[in-house]
Design a protein around this motif. Structure first.
Motif, PDB file in Angstrom:
ATOM      1  N   LYS A 169       0.949  -1.435   0.027  1.00 59.56           N
ATOM      2  CA  LYS A 169      -0.028  -0.029  -0.091  1.00 59.56           C
ATOM      3  C   LYS A 169       0.661   1.240   0.009  1.00 59.56           C
ATOM      4  N   TYR A 170       1.987   1.086   0.706  1.00 59.29           N
ATOM      5  CA  TYR A 170       2.822   2.333   0.864  1.00 59.29           C
ATOM      6  C   TYR A 170       3.471   2.698  -0.464  1.00 59.29           C
ATOM      7  N   ILE A 171       3.943   1.646  -1.001  1.00 58.33           N
ATOM      8  CA  ILE A 171       4.627   1.629  -2.259  1.00 58.33           C
ATOM      9  C   ILE A 171       3.729   2.342  -3.336  1.00 58.33           C
ATOM     10  N   PHE A 172       2.488   1.686  -3.338  1.00 55.45           N
ATOM     11  CA  PHE A 172       1.382   1.986  -4.330  1.00 55.45           C
ATOM     12  C   PHE A 172       1.337   3.502  -4.157  1.00 55.45           C
ATOM     13  N   SER A 173       1.048   3.923  -2.982  1.00 53.51           N
ATOM     14  CA  SER A 173       0.724   5.438  -2.705  1.00 53.51           C
ATOM     15  C   SER A 173       1.964   6.633  -3.149  1.00 53.51           C
ATOM     16  N   LEU A 174       3.107   5.792  -3.161  1.00 52.35           N
ATOM     17  CA  LEU A 174       4.197   6.810  -3.700  1.00 52.35           C
ATOM     18  C   LEU A 174       3.814   6.952  -5.113  1.00 52.35           C
ATOM     19  N   PHE A 175       3.645   5.833  -5.851  1.00 52.44           N
ATOM     20  CA  PHE A 175       3.527   6.247  -7.280  1.00 52.44           C
ATOM     21  C   PHE A 175       2.274   6.663  -7.657  1.00 52.44           C
ATOM     22  N   LEU A 176       1.053   6.260  -7.148  1.00 52.25           N
ATOM     23  CA  LEU A 176      -0.061   7.124  -7.254  1.00 52.25           C
ATOM     24  C   LEU A 176      -0.098   8.671  -7.391  1.00 52.25           C
ATOM     25  N   LYS A 177       0.608   8.994  -6.461  1.00 50.79           N
ATOM     26  CA  LYS A 177       0.736  10.553  -6.298  1.00 50.79           C
ATOM     27  C   LYS A 177       1.399  11.294  -7.576  1.00 50.79           C
ATOM     28  N   LEU A 178       2.068  10.521  -8.370  1.00 42.27           N
ATOM     29  CA  LEU A 178       2.657  10.963  -9.406  1.00 42.27           C
ATOM     30  C   LEU A 178       2.037  10.864 -10.917  1.00 42.27           C
ATOM     31  N   ILE A 179       0.688  10.283 -10.540  1.00 38.52           N
ATOM     32  CA  ILE A 179      -0.100  10.353 -11.670  1.00 38.52           C
ATOM     33  C   ILE A 179      -1.139  11.430 -11.581  1.00 38.52           C
ATOM     34  N   ASP A 180      -1.169  12.021 -13.008  1.00 34.97           N
ATOM     35  CA  ASP A 180      -2.035  13.100 -13.181  1.00 34.97           C
ATOM     36  C   ASP A 180      -3.498  12.826 -13.381  1.00 34.97           C
ATOM     37  N   LYS A 181      -3.806  11.693 -13.978  1.00 37.66           N
ATOM     38  CA  LYS A 181      -5.307  11.674 -14.135  1.00 37.66           C
ATOM     39  C   LYS A 181      -5.655  10.098 -14.091  1.00 37.66           C
ATOM     40  N   PHE A 182      -6.823   9.626 -13.636  1.00 37.73           N
ATOM     41  CA  PHE A 182      -7.072   8.440 -13.731  1.00 37.73           C
ATOM     42  C   PHE A 182      -8.669   8.345 -14.499  1.00 37.73           C
ATOM     43  N   VAL A 183      -8.468   7.393 -15.373  1.00 34.44           N
ATOM     44  CA  VAL A 183      -9.895   7.345 -16.079  1.00 34.44           C
ATOM     45  C   VAL A 183     -10.588   6.040 -15.632  1.00 34.44           C
TER      46      VAL A 183
ATOM     47  N   LEU B   1     -11.460   4.779  -5.464  1.00 37.91           N
ATOM     48  CA  LEU B   1      -9.969   5.337  -5.696  1.00 37.91           C
ATOM     49  C   LEU B   1     -10.174   6.664  -4.563  1.00 37.91           C
ATOM     50  N   ILE B   2     -11.335   7.136  -4.369  1.00 39.48           N
ATOM     51  CA  ILE B   2     -11.291   8.188  -3.724  1.00 39.48           C
ATOM     52  C   ILE B   2     -11.104   7.731  -2.277  1.00 39.48           C
ATOM     53  N   ASP B   3     -11.627   6.664  -1.905  1.00 40.89           N
ATOM     54  CA  ASP B   3     -11.440   5.844  -0.704  1.00 40.89           C
ATOM     55  C   ASP B   3      -9.937   5.719  -0.308  1.00 40.89           C
ATOM     56  N   ASN B   4      -9.155   5.448  -1.366  1.00 44.13           N
ATOM     57  CA  ASN B   4      -8.000   5.025  -1.162  1.00 44.13           C
ATOM     58  C   ASN B   4      -6.823   6.419  -1.238  1.00 44.13           C
ATOM     59  N   GLY B   5      -7.646   7.719  -1.115  1.00 46.43           N
ATOM     60  CA  GLY B   5      -6.724   8.738  -0.930  1.00 46.43           C
ATOM     61  C   GLY B   5      -6.433   9.511  -2.502  1.00 46.43           C
ATOM     62  N   ILE B   6      -7.047   8.925  -3.374  1.00 43.74           N
ATOM     63  CA  ILE B   6      -6.972   9.785  -4.704  1.00 43.74           C
ATOM     64  C   ILE B   6      -7.982  11.153  -4.674  1.00 43.74           C
ATOM     65  N   GLU B   7      -7.452  12.009  -5.081  1.00 44.04           N
ATOM     66  CA  GLU B   7      -7.993  13.532  -5.348  1.00 44.04           C
ATOM     67  C   GLU B   7      -9.254  13.452  -6.217  1.00 44.04           C
ATOM     68  N   GLU B   8     -10.414  13.627  -5.881  1.00 49.23           N
ATOM     69  CA  GLU B   8     -11.617  13.563  -6.897  1.00 49.23           C
ATOM     70  C   GLU B   8     -11.391  14.329  -8.110  1.00 49.23           C
ATOM     71  N   GLU B   9     -10.704  15.492  -7.977  1.00 45.61           N
ATOM     72  CA  GLU B   9     -10.566  16.041  -9.450  1.00 45.61           C
ATOM     73  C   GLU B   9      -9.328  15.428 -10.349  1.00 45.61           C
ATOM     74  N   LYS B  10      -8.799  14.417  -9.899  1.00 45.90           N
ATOM     75  CA  LYS B  10      -7.803  13.552 -10.887  1.00 45.90           C
ATOM     76  C   LYS B  10      -8.805  12.631 -11.465  1.00 45.90           C
ATOM     77  N   ILE B  11      -9.911  12.370 -11.080  1.00 48.61           N
ATOM     78  CA  ILE B  11     -10.620  11.050 -11.670  1.00 48.61           C
ATOM     79  C   ILE B  11     -11.629  11.341 -12.707  1.00 48.61           C
ATOM     80  N   GLU B  12     -11.713  10.864 -13.776  1.00 52.06           N
ATOM     81  CA  GLU B  12     -12.836  11.224 -14.848  1.00 52.06           C
ATOM     82  C   GLU B  12     -13.332   9.744 -15.076  1.00 52.06           C
ATOM     83  N   ILE B  13     -14.809   9.852 -14.916  1.00 48.79           N
ATOM     84  CA  ILE B  13     -15.401   8.485 -15.531  1.00 48.79           C
ATOM     85  C   ILE B  13     -15.752   8.503 -17.072  1.00 48.79           C
TER      86      ILE B  13
END
Length: 212
Positions: A21-35, A45-57
């Protein structure tokens, strides 16, 4: 794996799986956008700490026509032959049904040999060998013909982060659908098919009996 005993599969390295989880979190913070394909996946994703504005449905657009209703009593399963896809739930539900039916299974039988052998053993134990047909893996361009054989498409998913392509294809083709009430399935299916509690064999059996 719900058992949390990662040493069973990963040996010595399983002792360090808590670091994942800690390793994933480090890499996830480097991602600009999630589709993602559904609101459900966005919420995970939001429950796992990803900012909502980075996520597109973004919905997948399926290019298929419409096909005939299929033969009465023919049920189709399309998907990976792995435990979290829930094929064993479907087979157990069908095992208690006395009415005539045919289950067609489309999927790669080599992806998880242990699970495939379990499925074959389950079919044999329930005396269903003559009611189940394995077609193996099929190319996309072959699938419209396969769908045309079936009266009902069954999607017995057990994994919550899911928006199955088979569901979108079945809707596009106008098929009858029975699917697990889990993940992104309810928001996509809405009132265009039957939703069943994921993993509930008795509930699956009741709905299948209605169709048969």
């Amino acid at each position: 794996c719900e058992s949390k005993k990662c040493t069973n599969c990963l040996g010595f390295w399983g002792n360090f799986v808590w670091l994942r989880k800690y390793i994933f979190s480090l890499f996830l913070k480097l991602i600009d956008k999630f589709v993602v394909l559904s609101k459900n996946s966005k919420e995970i994703l939001i429950d796992n700490g990803i900012e909502e504005e980075k996520i597109e449905i973004r919905r997948i657009k399926v290019k298929m026509g419409r096909c005939k209703g299929g033969k009465r009593g023919v049920i189709l399963y399309v998907g990976w032959l792995v435990p979290h896809k829930g094929l064993h739930i479907l087979i157990k539900a069908l095992a208690g049904i006395e009415k005539d039916f045919k289950l067609i299974i489309v999927g790669d039988t080599d992806i998880d040999k242990r699970y495939f052998n379990y499925i074959k053993r389950l079919i044999k134990e329930e005396g269903m060998e003559d009611k189940v047909l394995f077609l193996g893996k099929k190319k996309h361009e072959e699938m419209e013909k396969v769908y045309s054989l079936a009266d009902v498409v069954a999607i017995p998913e057990l994994w919550e982060n899911v928006s199955p392509l088979v569901l979108l294809e079945s809707l596009k083709l106008g098929k009858n659908i029975i699917a697990s009430k889990i993940g992104g399935i309810p928001e996509i299916l809405r009132n265009r098919g039957f939703l069943v509690e994921a993993g509930n064999v008795e509930e699956w059996k009741k709905v299948l009996e209605v169709f048969l």
